[in-house]
Write an enzyme that holds these catalytic residues in place. Structure first.
Site, mmCIF file in Angstrom:
data_model
loop_
_atom_site.group_PDB
_atom_site.id
_atom_site.type_symbol
_atom_site.label_atom_id
_atom_site.label_comp_id
_atom_site.label_asym_id
_atom_site.label_seq_id
_atom_site.Cartn_x
_atom_site.Cartn_y
_atom_site.Cartn_z
ATOM 1 N N HIS A 120 32.871 46.778 27.613
ATOM 2 C CA HIS A 120 32.648 45.660 28.523
ATOM 3 C C HIS A 120 31.907 46.062 29.792
ATOM 4 O O HIS A 120 31.690 45.232 30.667
ATOM 5 C CB HIS A 120 34.024 45.052 28.872
ATOM 6 C CG HIS A 120 33.972 43.649 29.372
ATOM 7 N ND1 HIS A 120 34.517 43.263 30.588
ATOM 8 C CD2 HIS A 120 33.443 42.523 28.834
ATOM 9 C CE1 HIS A 120 34.332 41.975 30.764
ATOM 10 N NE2 HIS A 120 33.689 41.497 29.725
ATOM 11 N N LYS A 161 28.988 46.916 32.464
ATOM 12 C CA LYS A 161 27.646 46.384 32.693
ATOM 13 C C LYS A 161 27.001 47.213 33.802
ATOM 14 O O LYS A 161 27.305 47.037 34.977
ATOM 15 C CB LYS A 161 27.683 44.913 33.127
ATOM 16 C CG LYS A 161 28.415 43.969 32.150
ATOM 17 C CD LYS A 161 29.716 43.534 32.704
ATOM 18 C CE LYS A 161 30.397 42.423 31.978
ATOM 19 N NZ LYS A 161 30.291 42.312 30.560
ATOM 20 N N ASP A 201 16.028 55.925 38.221
ATOM 21 C CA ASP A 201 15.617 56.785 39.330
ATOM 22 C C ASP A 201 14.761 55.976 40.292
ATOM 23 O O ASP A 201 14.066 55.036 39.886
ATOM 24 C CB ASP A 201 14.853 58.007 38.811
ATOM 25 C CG ASP A 201 13.519 57.623 38.173
ATOM 26 O OD1 ASP A 201 12.463 58.038 38.682
ATOM 27 O OD2 ASP A 201 13.537 56.882 37.153
ATOM 28 N N HIS A 229 32.822 34.003 36.218
ATOM 29 C CA HIS A 229 32.819 35.247 35.445
ATOM 30 C C HIS A 229 32.977 36.455 36.361
ATOM 31 O O HIS A 229 32.906 37.595 35.926
ATOM 32 C CB HIS A 229 31.511 35.348 34.649
ATOM 33 C CG HIS A 229 31.505 36.416 33.604
ATOM 34 N ND1 HIS A 229 30.857 37.615 33.780
ATOM 35 C CD2 HIS A 229 32.080 36.473 32.378
ATOM 36 C CE1 HIS A 229 31.008 38.358 32.703
ATOM 37 N NE2 HIS A 229 31.748 37.693 31.836
ATOM 38 N N LYS A 239 34.396 39.416 38.802
ATOM 39 C CA LYS A 239 35.501 40.370 38.715
ATOM 40 C C LYS A 239 35.552 41.134 40.033
ATOM 41 O O LYS A 239 35.131 42.300 40.111
ATOM 42 C CB LYS A 239 35.302 41.354 37.564
ATOM 43 C CG LYS A 239 35.284 40.710 36.169
ATOM 44 C CD LYS A 239 33.900 40.459 35.716
ATOM 45 C CE LYS A 239 33.809 40.071 34.255
ATOM 46 N NZ LYS A 239 34.653 39.023 33.772
ATOM 47 N N ASP A 264 40.907 41.759 53.584
ATOM 48 C CA ASP A 264 40.819 41.820 55.049
ATOM 49 C C ASP A 264 39.396 41.948 55.570
ATOM 50 O O ASP A 264 39.166 42.459 56.677
ATOM 51 C CB ASP A 264 41.654 43.002 55.575
ATOM 52 C CG ASP A 264 43.141 42.824 55.329
ATOM 53 O OD1 ASP A 264 43.555 41.683 55.034
ATOM 54 O OD2 ASP A 264 43.890 43.812 55.420
#
Length: 1091
Positions: free
Chosen positions: A609, A611, A616, A942, A944, A949
């Site tokens: 999963h 991504k 460079d 989608h 994540k 704070d």
């Protein structure tokens, strides 16, 4: 699979004949977080007779005898084991280094285990620190111990595979590998979920043994529950968890009970007080003695051989003349959730582990269980149990001694059988590491006990959505005269690929060669990602793609299937087939020593999963450097979107060839499309090289072909050795930004991954411990993402803002279905953070944004189960908060929603005649026709990520569920970062750095407006304002009248009353247009797909 490595992958050996190249930069674990010295337990001389006849596990007062000879006590190879066939992850353990000789027994000279934190709330995931002397003299000194917040709950599973000699495991390789036969449909939503039964009992905590000096009986009605704990645990503790098993002290672990540590018999005869534990447990498992021989089969077989003639017997037995006996290990559990497990010692009735576990706990329990087990070929047998009442350790005193190992009769499993233990509980109030926020103090070393250390002196760019048009969102004034300006994610990835001169490495759940990265007016290019990568490859750039191999997408004898998940993996592979771009389709596979059932489950259910894009880049002075992009965005169809999140207007323009909406089936002409909201980032600096290390470790594992395929294809020279390329700056030489640079970043890389997906993890558990890996049976685990989340939540002082595709966890604390196995600590840690702030009469707020429903058909059984688990998670959190309000007498002044709120995203568009498209008849009554008529659809979250704070951010590919956090399911990568000059500890007021600007920009996108109170999200004014705006937006979204929506943030459509009870909204039990119960539904089955 085509590219599965059949040869040993430990260490970085090359199967192609050239010597391994030394790492160009220090090992990721080189940064150490030395723990204090910890002396072994010292036991007092015996004041009383050795055993009594009660069923308690009180310490045995007799001194511990000297261990046997090394060969019998600890000379055999350390063994770590695979989980049982249907187990979704191993039971990791962690250990600390052995201590000097003590008064009980001299240490074994070969016991030199490295320091490791055993972290697993309800599932054993412990990341550990590099070895160093350990010492704790006072409770306050625990504040110096780096937090082991990768406590994990998903691994409280029963072990069920044979123990395997580690050296043999890596020496003896299978001659070939048979490609697993995958089911015809992925994911096997209903086929996989219809044959396993889940307990419907609302209380699944097994009986609690007593450690009192007199016989006691567990009287459920007399259990005392503290007032400050979650109401979801108000039910009684069962006096017998599994009556069917109570007839025997030993049993074979059931493949269907891995999500709980079942105590098969009641070990208590009295009432026990149930206590709330929130803090860390410091446990020392020293050794056991006089264990029974559980290997009756081997003993019988040996007796049979002995009756044969001498020559025949010796030929059959070979050199196996030594005694075959138990292969013991210890599993530690609280509230039926495994929090630690020792390694397996082969053929020993007097095993010496000398392992230390420093475990974060957020559990409600009556006792702590130590289950001594014998590892068998199939499952494991229970030898006996030691039970310590939580009431004995709750005050923080060290409890230590030699405890009898009891069987179902409450007597020692064998005369003299005992376990040497030391336990100390440190409540969170005494752990000062959590008291000063993130990055507090000059000695802050990031998240301790992880594979990759904190890297200082880099830069980070934060992205929202694939693209943000110029001027669409406001810029925000930051400290030091800076301004926050939104980045353009796919623009920057496109530019980085175009400017690469040496390498382009891409990993993805899905990579589609037809996707167009640039689509905005004035910059639009008809070129696709595939064309761009081919062009760069022709220029001499090394282009490597590592893509998850969907088991349902195949091309066999000309017959092609796209796969249920429509990841385009085979299509992309075929596109690059005759080019110099190398594509590895990487199946998610279990290790070779896993059971056949486990291999089928892993291959069919779990995925790769991650991504990432690694290239460079120009470093000035004719030098090149490594930069990396990571987050939630795959380079595939359906991901391109902007903060407007159109659902109809771009169907014939920007999204003409990029329609994506898996909610509907059949003819999808006329939309709506599924809008896509995501978070991503770019890392420039030393941490980017850790992202490169992750790619290299995965590529090495996936690229070694098996069997006859070795003659067909070779990837031996695919990965560039950057240490051999003079113009690429090595990790050691990457110029850091000065500590005085006020815009500098400190960055740390985290993962969820195991040794079946990487090459480079050590084969020796002792070495693995030193690299902060969790050990299971023949698998090593990096689960530092969970560690990072728990550490950040515990250190939060003001607010938490989360966007995530899923939000499921802490099932061991639900009011029912406690044995589900979704035991990551994140939801309960957030609820306990709020509860602690309420007790301290301090403000705190948590904002959590999730999708309206999981992607797919919201009426489907899998989707409904996910919604049901999400509802259970919400209810548990609100119950915890309400109990805290009652405790301090504030239930009339405040409600749980004054502290915690859930949101989703949605959009509506008025009908634009200029953009109308051919639509089916409006008389249709199917979900798609209803959505077109109402001109609305959810915006799919989608993301994540988490912001704490306004000073710390975590972004990556990992969802907040068991799949992403466990480490042995989906493979994930994430980063945690902060600006040291923009923290509460440094500024002593609200930070106004890039993370603050990022959150404000996200809120501007979601709410369509900026209010002054948004600058202080913890305040009640802000909480009420955001919630009221979300409620108004939901009313607009759900109304019959179609109107253009300015803001997209919707209050999640459930009702939460003053007592924290979560119910469907009156009159709105189902999602508009598409149907499906908002709070989900549940069928009596248990599975690993939806948690």
């Amino acid at each position: 699979m085509d590219n599965y490595n059949s040869s040993s992958s430990y260490p970085y050996n090359s199967p192609y004949g050239y010597p391994p190249v030394p790492s160009p930069y220090p090992h990721p674990n080189s940064g150490s977080y030395p723990p204090p010295v910890y002396p072994p337990p010292v036991y007092p001389p015996p004041p009383s007779p050795y055993y009594n006849n009660t069923s308690h596990s009180g310490p045995l007062p007799s001194p511990y005898p000297p261990p046997g000879p090394p060969l019998t006590s600890h000379s055999g190879p350390l063994e770590y084991q695979y989980p049982p066939p249907s187990h979704s992850g191993p039971l990791p353990y962690s250990s600390y280094p052995p201590s000097p000789a003590h008064s009980i027994a001299p240490p074994l000279p070969q016991s030199t285990l490295q320091h490791q934190s055993s972290f697993q709330h309800g599932s054993s995931y412990h990341h550990h620190q590099p070895s160093a002397p350990l010492h704790f003299s006072t409770a306050e000194s625990y504040s110096e111990v780096p937090s082991r917040v990768n406590s994990f709950s998903g691994h409280h599973r029963q072990d069920s595979s044979s123990s395997v000699d580690i050296d043999d495991h890596y020496r003896k390789q299978d001659a070939g590998y048979n490609t697993p036969t995958y089911p015809s449909v992925y994911p096997p939503v209903d086929d996989l979920l219809t044959k396993v039964h889940i307990s419907d009992n609302s209380t699944s905590v097994p009986a609690s043994p007593s450690v009192s000096s007199s016989p006691l009986t567990l009287n459920c009605s007399s259990i005392k529950y503290p007032n400050n704990w979650n109401a979801s645990h108000s039910g009684p503790i069962e006096s017998s968890a599994h009556p069917a098993l109570t007839h025997s002290a030993s049993f074979i672990d059931s493949p269907h009970s891995q999500s709980l540590q079942i105590v098969p018999f009641s070990t208590s005869k009295g009432s026990l007080k149930v206590v709330a534990l929130h803090g860390n447990l410091d446990i020392w498992v020293d050794r056991a003695r006089n264990l029974p021989n559980m290997d009756m089969f081997h003993r019988t077989l040996g007796d049979m051989f002995n009756k044969l003639p001498g020559n025949m017997s010796s030929k059959i037995e070979g050199t196996v003349n030594q005694k075959i006996t138990s292969d013991p290990y210890v599993s530690i559990s609280v509230s039926s959730a495994v929090i630690g497990r020792t390694f397996v010692i082969s053929n020993s009735e007097n095993p010496v582990w000398m392992q230390r576990f420093y475990v974060p706990v957020a559990h409600y329990a009556a006792e702590l269980h130590f289950l001594v087990k014998d590892s068998d070929i199939v499952g494991s047998q229970l030898i006996g149990i030691v039970a310590i009442p939580v009431e004995h350790i709750y005050r923080g005193e060290k409890v230590q001694g030699l405890y009898p190992i009891l069987n179902s009769n409450g007597k020692p499993c064998k005369p003299g059988a005992a376990l040497s233990l030391s336990i100390q509980y440190i409540p969170i109030e005494r752990l000062s590491i959590y008291h000063h926020g993130v990055g507090g103090g000059p000695d802050y070393f990031g998240v301790p006990g992880t594979y990759f250390p904190l890297r200082k002196g880099g830069t980070v760019a934060l992205y929202q959505d694939a693209h943000v048009p110029d001027g669409y969102l406001p810029n925000f004034q930051l400290d030091n005269g800076m301004q926050y300006v939104q980045g353009k994610c796919w623009h920057d990835i496109f530019d980085a690929i175009c400017q690469a001169r040496r390498l382009i490495y891409i990993t993805g759940w899905s990579v589609w060669h037809k996707v167009r990265l640039i689509r905005d007016a004035g910059y639009a290019s008809e070129g696709t990602l595939g064309d761009l990568l081919k062009s760069k490859s022709r220029e001499g750039v090394r282009v490597l793609l590592l893509v998850w191999d969907d088991p349902t997408s195949r091309s066999i004898l000309g017959y092609k299937t796209d796969g249920v998940m429509q990841t385009h993996d085979e299509e992309t592979r075929r596109f690059f087939k005759h080019s110099s771009v190398q594509v590895l389709l990487c199946p998610r596979m279990a290790g070779k020593k896993h059971s056949w059932i486990k291999q089928r489950e892993v291959g069919a259910i779990y995925t790769h999963h991650q991504k990432t894009v690694i290239v460079d880049a120009d470093a000035g002075n004719n030098r090149r450097k490594i930069i990396a992009f990571l987050g939630g965005l795959d380079l595939c169809n359906g991901r391109y979107d902007t903060p407007q999140h159109p659902i109809f207007r771009t169907l014939q323009t920007v999204h003409k060839d990029d329609y994506h909406n898996p909610t509907y089936t059949g003819n999808t002409a006329g939309g709506p499309r599924e809008p896509w909201h995501d978070l991503h980032c770019k890392i420039d600096g030393p941490a980017a090289y850790d992202v490169l290390t992750n790619f290299e470790e995965r590529w090495w594992r996936a690229s070694n072909p098996k069997g006859i395929k070795k003659l067909k294809i070779s990837y031996d020279d695919a990965l560039l050795k950057i240490e051999r390329i003079p113009d690429i700056i090595k990790a050691d030489d990457v110029p850091w930004l000065s500590e005085n640079d006020r815009e500098g970043w400190h960055v740390q890389i985290f993962r969820s991954i195991d040794s079946s997906s990487v090459k480079g993890f050590p084969k020796d558990p002792k070495e693995a411990i030193s690299k902060n890996l969790v050990c299971g049976k023949n698998v090593l685990i990096d689960m530092s993402i969970h560690t990072a989340y728990v550490k950040a939540i515990r250190a939060a002082q003001h607010f938490i803002y989360i966007e995530n595709q899923y939000f499921i966890g802490s099932s061991y604390n639900w009011n029912s279905h406690k044995d589900l196995g979704a035991n990551n600590l994140i939801p309960l840690e957030i609820a306990l953070k709020i509860a602690n702030k309420i007790r301290a009469h301090e403000r705190f707020a948590a904002y959590i944004v999730v999708p309206m429903w999981p992607e797919g058909n919201p009426t489907g059984p899998a989707t409904q189960r996910i919604l049901f688990w999400q509802h259970k998670t919400m209810q548990m959190m609100y119950d915890t908060i309400y109990k805290a309000l009652v405790e301090v007498g504030l239930e009339d002044a405040y409600t749980p929603q004054d502290y915690l709120n859930f949101f989703c995203l949605g959009n509506r568009e008025v009908n634009d005649s200029d953009n109308s498209s051919a639509e089916p008849s409006n008389n249709a009554n199917n979900p798609q026709a209803l959505s077109r008529k109402s001109r609305r659809f959810m915006i799919y979250v989608h993301s994540k990520g988490m912001i704490v704070d306004d000073e710390y951010v975590i972004l990556g590919s990992a969802n907040i569920n068991q799949r992403s956090m466990e480490g042995t399911r989906d493979t994930e990568i994430a980063m945690g970062a902060y600006q040291p000059h923009h923290t509460w500890a440094r500024k002593l007021s609200d930070p106004r750095g890039q993370i603050y600007g990022y959150r404000m920009s996200l809120w501007a996108e979601h709410l369509g407006i900026i209010e002054d109170c948004f600058t202080q999200p913890q305040t009640l004014d802000c909480v009420k304002k955001v919630r009221s705006m979300g409620e108004v937006n939901w009313e607009q979204f759900a109304a019959d009248e179609v109107s253009e929506m300015r803001g997209h943030l919707l209050k999640y459509p459930v009702e939460v009353d003053r007592k924290g009870k979560v119910r469907p909204l009156p009159g709105c039990e189902n999602f508009p247009d598409v149907g499906g119960r908002i709070v989900g539904s549940f069928l009596a089955i248990q599975e690993n797909l939806t948690i």
